[in-house]
Design a protein around this motif. Structure first.
Motif, short mmCIF file in Angstrom:
data_model
loop_
_atom_site.label_atom_id
_atom_site.label_comp_id
_atom_site.label_asym_id
_atom_site.label_seq_id
_atom_site.Cartn_x
_atom_site.Cartn_y
_atom_site.Cartn_z
N UNK A 260 -67.40 -21.22 -20.50
CA UNK A 260 -68.68 -20.49 -20.45
C UNK A 260 -68.37 -19.10 -19.92
N UNK A 261 -68.50 -18.05 -20.73
CA UNK A 261 -68.12 -16.71 -20.28
C UNK A 261 -68.92 -16.20 -19.08
N UNK A 262 -70.06 -16.82 -18.80
CA UNK A 262 -70.81 -16.41 -17.61
C UNK A 262 -70.26 -17.04 -16.34
N UNK A 263 -69.38 -18.05 -16.49
CA UNK A 263 -68.82 -18.75 -15.34
C UNK A 263 -67.30 -18.65 -15.25
N UNK A 264 -66.65 -18.50 -16.39
CA UNK A 264 -65.20 -18.62 -16.45
C UNK A 264 -64.53 -17.37 -17.01
N UNK A 265 -63.29 -17.16 -16.60
CA UNK A 265 -62.44 -16.11 -17.17
C UNK A 265 -61.13 -16.75 -17.60
N UNK A 266 -60.66 -16.38 -18.79
CA UNK A 266 -59.36 -16.87 -19.29
C UNK A 266 -58.27 -15.91 -18.84
N UNK A 267 -57.20 -16.45 -18.27
CA UNK A 267 -56.11 -15.62 -17.76
C UNK A 267 -54.77 -16.25 -18.17
N UNK A 268 -53.68 -15.50 -18.13
CA UNK A 268 -52.36 -16.08 -18.39
C UNK A 268 -51.92 -16.95 -17.22
N UNK A 269 -50.86 -17.70 -17.43
CA UNK A 269 -50.35 -18.56 -16.36
C UNK A 269 -49.80 -17.72 -15.21
N UNK A 270 -49.97 -18.23 -13.99
CA UNK A 270 -49.55 -17.49 -12.79
C UNK A 270 -48.03 -17.36 -12.72
N UNK A 271 -47.35 -18.45 -13.06
CA UNK A 271 -45.90 -18.51 -12.87
C UNK A 271 -45.17 -18.14 -14.16
N UNK A 272 -43.92 -17.73 -14.00
CA UNK A 272 -43.03 -17.49 -15.14
C UNK A 272 -41.81 -18.38 -14.92
N UNK A 273 -41.87 -19.65 -15.38
CA UNK A 273 -40.84 -20.63 -15.02
C UNK A 273 -39.47 -20.37 -15.63
N UNK A 274 -39.41 -19.57 -16.71
CA UNK A 274 -38.13 -19.29 -17.34
C UNK A 274 -37.73 -17.86 -17.04
N UNK A 275 -36.87 -17.68 -16.05
CA UNK A 275 -36.46 -16.34 -15.63
C UNK A 275 -35.68 -15.62 -16.72
N UNK A 276 -35.11 -16.37 -17.67
CA UNK A 276 -34.37 -15.75 -18.76
C UNK A 276 -35.30 -14.96 -19.68
N UNK A 277 -36.58 -15.37 -19.75
CA UNK A 277 -37.55 -14.62 -20.56
C UNK A 277 -37.75 -13.24 -19.97
N UNK A 278 -37.99 -13.17 -18.67
CA UNK A 278 -38.21 -11.88 -18.02
C UNK A 278 -36.95 -11.01 -18.09
N UNK A 279 -35.79 -11.64 -18.02
CA UNK A 279 -34.54 -10.88 -18.08
C UNK A 279 -34.34 -10.23 -19.45
N UNK A 280 -34.92 -10.82 -20.49
CA UNK A 280 -34.76 -10.29 -21.86
C UNK A 280 -36.00 -9.55 -22.35
N UNK A 281 -37.02 -9.46 -21.52
CA UNK A 281 -38.24 -8.75 -21.93
C UNK A 281 -37.93 -7.28 -22.15
N UNK A 282 -38.23 -6.80 -23.34
CA UNK A 282 -37.99 -5.39 -23.65
C UNK A 282 -36.59 -5.07 -24.13
N UNK A 283 -35.70 -6.06 -24.12
CA UNK A 283 -34.33 -5.84 -24.59
C UNK A 283 -34.33 -5.88 -26.12
N UNK A 284 -33.80 -4.85 -26.79
CA UNK A 284 -33.77 -4.86 -28.26
C UNK A 284 -33.06 -6.11 -28.78
N UNK A 285 -33.53 -6.65 -29.90
CA UNK A 285 -32.92 -7.84 -30.46
C UNK A 285 -32.41 -7.58 -31.87
#
Length: 276
Positions: free
Chosen positions: A102-127
């Motif tokens: 219900x948009x008057x009661x709830x907000x959708x957000x991403x997950x708080x944690x980033x359990x795979x540190x390898x994702x953050x290590x490769x974020x923005x790295x050209x592939x």
């Protein structure tokens, strides 16, 4: 406005891990007009970080029986990362289905944690140029119908590569790195519903610059980015048309991936997610 940040010593239903609630407290108390209430009774709003759990209908009895929350449900706002949120409290949910949202009661957000540190290590790295149309790796037990069909249809060789794992969030380092390599090898990243409609994979693919393909009818998009510019929505009942749908968009996959990464940087990167 006076806020009370509920901790487990005051409310047993609050998460034992106070890292998140303390970071929210530090951020909000630095804003004009916000101060910390000395008690729940004197607060204009109560903020709670509910611990991750599977909850069934009796949970409402625990909420009502709580001496702090029960008398003041109108004041309570939750930060909730359950795989299948209930929506009983107002607040921000990582995985609340559209039928409960219900948009008057709830907000959708991403997950708080980033359990795979390898994702953050490769974020923005050209592939390297993508060699596959789409990829997926995950545990089918969280949605045997949908994920099982995904494995049945695309488990062999072809332009769509899918892999099954028995792990949940206990992946070893090599498995985490393999997951990143697999996502980066595809033009698109398949993001089927699991226990709930949202998944880490949606935001991880964005971080890696891969356009997410959201196969989750009940997924509620967090407000902010233009989701249609970088993601593909495929109805759960239309898996049979998945390959043709993606082939139609394959010519734009690099542009969509770049837009996905830009949206992640602006709205969902851990350093900014709670500052919006």
């Amino acid at each position: 406005m006076k806020l009370r940040f509920l901790r487990p010593n005051e409310v047993p239903l609050a998460s034992e891990d106070v890292t998140l609630i303390e970071s929210i407290r530090a951020e909000l108390l630095g804003r004009p007009g916000i101060e910390e209430a000395s008690s729940a009774g004197s607060a204009d709003a109560l903020l709670i970080h509910e611990p991750w759990a599977f909850r069934e209908w009796r949970y409402i009895d625990r909420l009502l029986a709580d001496p702090v929350i029960g008398p003041r449900p109108h004041k309570v706002y939750t930060l909730n990362s359950d795989d299948a949120g209930s929506g009983l409290l107002r607040g921000a949910y990582c995985c609340l289905s559209a039928r409960r949202f219900d948009p008057s009661l709830h907000a959708a957000i991403p997950f708080f944690a980033a359990p795979n540190e390898a994702v953050l290590a490769h974020a923005g790295v050209p592939r390297e140029p993508a060699t596959l149309l789409a990829t997926w790796r995950g545990n089918p037990k969280s949605n045997r119908r949908l994920r099982g069909e995904l494995l049945d249809r695309f488990g062999g060789s072809g332009s769509i590569k899918v892999e099954s794992t028995d792990s949940w969030l206990n992946h070893v380092a090599e498995e985490k790195l393999h997951y990143v390599r697999l996502l980066r090898s595809g033009k698109f990243a398949l993001c089927p519903a699991g226990w709930g409609p949202s998944s880490f994979r949606i935001f991880e693919s964005m971080a890696l610059g891969v356009a997410p393909v959201i196969i989750a009818d009940e997924f509620v998009e967090p407000v902010g980015p233009d989701w249609r510019s970088f993601s593909v929505r495929v109805k759960e009942a239309e898996l049979g048309a998945l390959e043709s749908i993606l082939h139609e968009r394959a010519g734009r996959h690099e542009e969509m991936g770049a837009l996905a990464h830009r949206a992640w940087r602006e709205y969902f990167e851990p350093s900014v997610v709670f500052l919006k």
